[in-house]
Design a protein around this motif. Structure first.
Motif, PDB file in Angstrom:
ATOM      1  N   PRO A   1      56.102  39.912 -85.005  1.00 42.22           N
ATOM      2  CA  PRO A   1      55.819  39.436 -86.583  1.00 42.22           C
ATOM      3  C   PRO A   1      57.034  39.147 -87.337  1.00 42.22           C
ATOM      4  CG  PRO A   1      55.118  41.983 -86.340  1.00 42.22           C
ATOM      5  CD  PRO A   1      55.550  41.175 -84.889  1.00 42.22           C
ATOM      6  N   ALA A   2      57.066  38.289 -88.048  1.00 41.35           N
ATOM      7  CA  ALA A   2      58.169  37.785 -88.856  1.00 41.35           C
ATOM      8  C   ALA A   2      57.687  37.705 -90.365  1.00 41.35           C
ATOM      9  CB  ALA A   2      58.754  36.522 -88.450  1.00 41.35           C
ATOM     10  N   LEU A   3      56.657  36.969 -90.724  1.00 43.65           N
ATOM     11  CA  LEU A   3      56.481  37.028 -92.217  1.00 43.65           C
ATOM     12  C   LEU A   3      54.758  37.306 -92.347  1.00 43.65           C
ATOM     13  CD1 LEU A   3      57.754  33.325 -92.610  1.00 43.65           C
ATOM     14  CD2 LEU A   3      58.818  35.465 -92.906  1.00 43.65           C
ATOM     15  N   ARG A   4      54.645  38.019 -93.417  1.00 46.42           N
ATOM     16  CA  ARG A   4      53.435  38.419 -93.877  1.00 46.42           C
ATOM     17  C   ARG A   4      53.153  38.086 -95.414  1.00 46.42           C
ATOM     18  NH1 ARG A   4      51.079  44.007 -93.001  1.00 46.42           N
ATOM     19  NH2 ARG A   4      49.211  42.889 -92.432  1.00 46.42           N
ATOM     20  N   HIS A   5      52.167  37.487 -95.706  1.00 46.50           N
ATOM     21  CA  HIS A   5      51.834  37.034 -96.998  1.00 46.50           C
ATOM     22  C   HIS A   5      50.438  37.522 -97.602  1.00 46.50           C
ATOM     23  CE1 HIS A   5      50.981  33.435-100.163  1.00 46.50           C
ATOM     24  NE2 HIS A   5      51.518  34.574-100.674  1.00 46.50           N
ATOM     25  N   LYS A   6      50.352  38.062 -98.486  1.00 46.06           N
ATOM     26  CA  LYS A   6      49.223  38.595 -99.030  1.00 46.06           C
ATOM     27  C   LYS A   6      48.321  37.460 -99.776  1.00 46.06           C
ATOM     28  CE  LYS A   6      46.785  42.855-100.672  1.00 46.06           C
ATOM     29  NZ  LYS A   6      46.975  44.190-101.622  1.00 46.06           N
TER      30      LYS A   6
ATOM     31  N   GLY B   1      61.130  45.234 -86.348  1.00 43.75           N
ATOM     32  CA  GLY B   1      59.807  45.734 -86.686  1.00 43.75           C
ATOM     33  C   GLY B   1      59.985  46.409 -88.151  1.00 43.75           C
ATOM     34  N   ASP B   2      60.789  46.539 -88.634  1.00 43.73           N
ATOM     35  CA  ASP B   2      60.828  47.325 -90.001  1.00 43.73           C
ATOM     36  C   ASP B   2      60.527  46.451 -91.013  1.00 43.73           C
ATOM     37  OD1 ASP B   2      61.702  50.021 -89.052  1.00 43.73           O
ATOM     38  OD2 ASP B   2      63.621  49.896 -89.375  1.00 43.73           O
ATOM     39  N   LYS B   3      59.974  46.991 -92.285  1.00 43.80           N
ATOM     40  CA  LYS B   3      59.376  46.269 -93.142  1.00 43.80           C
ATOM     41  C   LYS B   3      60.096  46.049 -94.351  1.00 43.80           C
ATOM     42  CE  LYS B   3      55.600  48.854 -92.823  1.00 43.80           C
ATOM     43  NZ  LYS B   3      54.621  49.770 -92.887  1.00 43.80           N
ATOM     44  N   THR B   4      60.140  44.748 -94.943  1.00 43.09           N
ATOM     45  CA  THR B   4      60.716  44.866 -96.516  1.00 43.09           C
ATOM     46  C   THR B   4      59.775  43.920 -97.078  1.00 43.09           C
ATOM     47  OG1 THR B   4      62.659  43.999 -97.335  1.00 43.09           O
ATOM     48  CG2 THR B   4      61.911  42.880 -95.913  1.00 43.09           C
ATOM     49  N   LEU B   5      59.889  43.940 -98.598  1.00 47.12           N
ATOM     50  CA  LEU B   5      59.175  43.266 -99.493  1.00 47.12           C
ATOM     51  C   LEU B   5      60.035  42.266-100.247  1.00 47.12           C
ATOM     52  CD1 LEU B   5      56.034  43.586-100.338  1.00 47.12           C
ATOM     53  CD2 LEU B   5      56.879  44.569-102.548  1.00 47.12           C
ATOM     54  N   SER B   6      59.461  40.981-100.313  1.00 48.47           N
ATOM     55  CA  SER B   6      60.301  39.730-101.159  1.00 48.47           C
ATOM     56  C   SER B   6      59.323  39.564-102.482  1.00 48.47           C
ATOM     57  CB  SER B   6      60.268  38.698 -99.975  1.00 48.47           C
ATOM     58  OG  SER B   6      61.092  37.535-100.647  1.00 48.47           O
ATOM     59  N   PHE B   7      60.168  39.888-103.315  1.00 52.16           N
ATOM     60  CA  PHE B   7      59.546  39.718-104.543  1.00 52.16           C
ATOM     61  C   PHE B   7      60.490  39.269-105.905  1.00 52.16           C
ATOM     62  CE2 PHE B   7      60.726  44.261-104.454  1.00 52.16           C
ATOM     63  CZ  PHE B   7      61.156  44.456-105.747  1.00 52.16           C
ATOM     64  N   LEU B   8      62.000  39.427-105.530  1.00 48.17           N
ATOM     65  CA  LEU B   8      62.915  38.725-106.364  1.00 48.17           C
ATOM     66  C   LEU B   8      63.056  37.146-105.979  1.00 48.17           C
ATOM     67  CD1 LEU B   8      65.387  41.678-106.316  1.00 48.17           C
ATOM     68  CD2 LEU B   8      63.745  41.350-108.071  1.00 48.17           C
ATOM     69  N   PRO B   9      63.612  36.418-107.124  1.00 44.99           N
ATOM     70  CA  PRO B   9      63.434  35.086-106.717  1.00 44.99           C
ATOM     71  C   PRO B   9      64.446  34.693-105.558  1.00 44.99           C
ATOM     72  CG  PRO B   9      63.994  35.551-109.104  1.00 44.99           C
ATOM     73  CD  PRO B   9      63.898  36.798-108.393  1.00 44.99           C
TER      74      PRO B   9
ATOM     75  N   VAL C   1      59.302  40.451 -93.200  1.00 46.11           N
ATOM     76  CA  VAL C   1      59.108  40.199 -94.667  1.00 46.11           C
ATOM     77  C   VAL C   1      57.863  40.130 -95.064  1.00 46.11           C
ATOM     78  CG1 VAL C   1      60.003  38.727 -96.496  1.00 46.11           C
ATOM     79  CG2 VAL C   1      61.294  38.819 -94.353  1.00 46.11           C
ATOM     80  N   HIS C   2      57.346  40.938 -96.082  1.00 49.71           N
ATOM     81  CA  HIS C   2      56.190  40.899 -96.845  1.00 49.71           C
ATOM     82  C   HIS C   2      56.315  40.156 -98.123  1.00 49.71           C
ATOM     83  CE1 HIS C   2      55.635  43.876 -93.756  1.00 49.71           C
ATOM     84  NE2 HIS C   2      54.113  43.857 -93.872  1.00 49.71           N
TER      85      HIS C   2
ATOM     86  N   ILE D   1      53.808  47.490-102.653  1.00 48.76           N
ATOM     87  CA  ILE D   1      54.950  48.074-102.252  1.00 48.76           C
ATOM     88  C   ILE D   1      54.210  49.473-101.698  1.00 48.76           C
ATOM     89  CG2 ILE D   1      56.633  49.947-102.919  1.00 48.76           C
ATOM     90  CD1 ILE D   1      58.119  47.769-104.473  1.00 48.76           C
ATOM     91  N   ARG D   2      53.301  50.038-102.423  1.00 49.27           N
ATOM     92  CA  ARG D   2      52.505  51.263-101.986  1.00 49.27           C
ATOM     93  C   ARG D   2      51.800  50.983-100.488  1.00 49.27           C
ATOM     94  NH1 ARG D   2      50.794  51.513-107.421  1.00 49.27           N
ATOM     95  NH2 ARG D   2      52.097  52.795-108.531  1.00 49.27           N
ATOM     96  N   GLU D   3      51.107  49.741-100.348  1.00 45.32           N
ATOM     97  CA  GLU D   3      50.594  49.317 -99.267  1.00 45.32           C
ATOM     98  C   GLU D   3      51.333  49.112 -98.087  1.00 45.32           C
ATOM     99  OE1 GLU D   3      47.189  46.080 -97.935  1.00 45.32           O
ATOM    100  OE2 GLU D   3      47.546  46.263-100.112  1.00 45.32           O
ATOM    101  N   VAL D   4      52.355  48.549 -98.292  1.00 43.08           N
ATOM    102  CA  VAL D   4      53.498  48.205 -97.366  1.00 43.08           C
ATOM    103  C   VAL D   4      54.167  49.315 -97.067  1.00 43.08           C
ATOM    104  CG1 VAL D   4      55.448  46.578 -96.607  1.00 43.08           C
ATOM    105  CG2 VAL D   4      53.488  45.669 -97.909  1.00 43.08           C
ATOM    106  N   ALA D   5      54.717  50.182 -97.706  1.00 43.05           N
ATOM    107  CA  ALA D   5      55.762  51.411 -97.603  1.00 43.05           C
ATOM    108  C   ALA D   5      56.812  50.764 -96.923  1.00 43.05           C
ATOM    109  CB  ALA D   5      54.938  52.346 -97.030  1.00 43.05           C
TER     110      ALA D   5
END
Length: 367
Positions: free
Chosen positions: A32-37, A232-240, A261-262, A274-278
């Motif tokens: 996995p590379a990208l995940r989008h909710k 395999g570690d996770k990060t969240l992309s939310f800044l511009p 990247v989530h 963030i709580r869901e992805v941790a």
């Protein structure tokens, strides 16, 4: 998956991020590379799918007649399509350029004119209206592509198309022209321009910082020095993503480390996501961390007395440890009681904030 940090030498010698991207896809194609909710559900893209979408976008751009060094722009919130467009353009030798989603029509006009943008990707009807309002003043603009179709069913404009149709065109081209995409990657050189990053314009007109391929690859090689993360570690992309820091965090650091990247559903869901992805890595400006601190302080006002006492004691001990590390001294040894306090006070807080897995927390871009 256990963290497994790829060694820096894996991408030393590559002149461009596009070549690093291709090498990583060859290693991690099915991972996995990208995940989008989207509408409450996470949609995933593997590294192989990521590459295929970027290739489709890049080949479709060439089909429009774009030449190496010409600019494409993206006016959208963080989402996989942003990366498909950006990396697809870079692989073909075109120049990526992000525009803040909050940009006014006047600001958009200036950036499109100054960069001589040829193709603009917009997220939705709202962003399309900005582009249509200024396109007559942007003679270099050849094509506008819209990601979300909502509210645009009856759209009929020869200059405007939809992103998914554009990708399908590129996928058809890839059946016979995939070797041309590989050749374009090989043609890229270190000094070539990779992408533009426009300043905010607070002290005058925005200025387009020109980021070379060599610059981006240098930063890729530094990722393992300051990030405690791996495959395999996770990060969240939310800044511009049009900001250089988030571009590194969401596009280039994942290539260096194999991060997943989530992308949140929208700006209002970040705290819950963030709580869901941790995530294992969190990058955010100071205000974000201040809001987290305020949340906990408000929460503790209603907590029972023993909980408030344990939190304050653990906080005092934590401050001592931080002060010691900042001064270059070893932190005080934690006895059984201190470890118990830490577990009682901080473990639930970390889970509440979604930080229970976080190993690298970064801040910057503001006082």
């Amino acid at each position: 998956m256990n963290a497994m940090t790829p060694p820096a030498v894996t991408f030393l010698g590559f002149e461009t991020p596009a070549r690093v991207f291709r090498a990583r896809v060859q290693e991690w194609s099915d991972l996995p590379a990208l995940r989008h909710k989207h509408r409450g559900l996470w949609q995933s893209y593997s590294w192989g799918a990521y590459y295929a979408k970027a290739r489709a976008f890049g080949l479709a751009l060439r089909d429009l007649g774009m030449a190496r060094g010409e600019v494409i722009g993206v006016l959208a919130e963080n989402r996989p399509e942003w990366l498909f467009a950006d990396m697809g353009a870079q692989c073909m030798g075109y120049v990526g350029n992000g525009v803040y989603p909050t940009a006014s029509p006047d600001q958009l006009r200036y950036i499109l004119q100054d960069s001589a943008c040829r193709v603009l990707v917009v997220e939705n009807q709202e962003q399309l209206e900005k582009a249509l309002a200024v396109r007559d003043d942007c003679p270099d603009l050849r094509r506008i592509l819209v990601i979300d179709r909502e509210g645009l069913r009856n759209l009929s404009d020869p200059q405007v198309g939809f992103f998914d149709d554009f990708l399908r065109r590129g996928e058809a081209l890839a059946e016979t022209q995939a070797p041309d995409f590989e050749a374009a990657i090989e043609a890229g050189q270190g000094p070539d321009l990779a992408f533009l990053v426009y300043t905010s314009g607070t002290t005058g007109a925005p200025k387009g910082a020109m980021i070379s391929n060599r610059n981006a690859v240098f930063q890729l090689n530094k990722a393992t020095e300051y990030l405690d993360a791996g495959l395999g570690d996770k990060t969240l992309s939310f800044l511009p993503l049009c900001h250089i820091a988030e571009r590194m965090a969401s596009v280039f650091n994942p290539m260096a480390l194999g991060l997943v990247v989530h992308f949140p559903e929208n700006a209002g869901t970040v705290a819950n996501d963030i709580r869901e992805v941790a995530p294992h890595i969190v990058f955010a400006p100071p205000r974000f961390w201040e809001k987290m601190h305020s949340q906990i302080e408000l929460f503790l006002r209603d907590a029972i007395g023993p909980a408030r006492w344990a939190y304050r004691r653990a906080l005092d001990a934590g401050r001592e440890g931080v002060a010691a590390r900042l001064e270059g001294r070893p932190p005080p040894r934690q006895g059984l009681f201190a470890r118990l306090l830490d577990r009682l006070a901080f473990r639930n807080i970390r889970v509440f904030l979604g930080l229970q897995n976080c190993r690298s927390a970064l801040t910057g871009a503001a006082p």
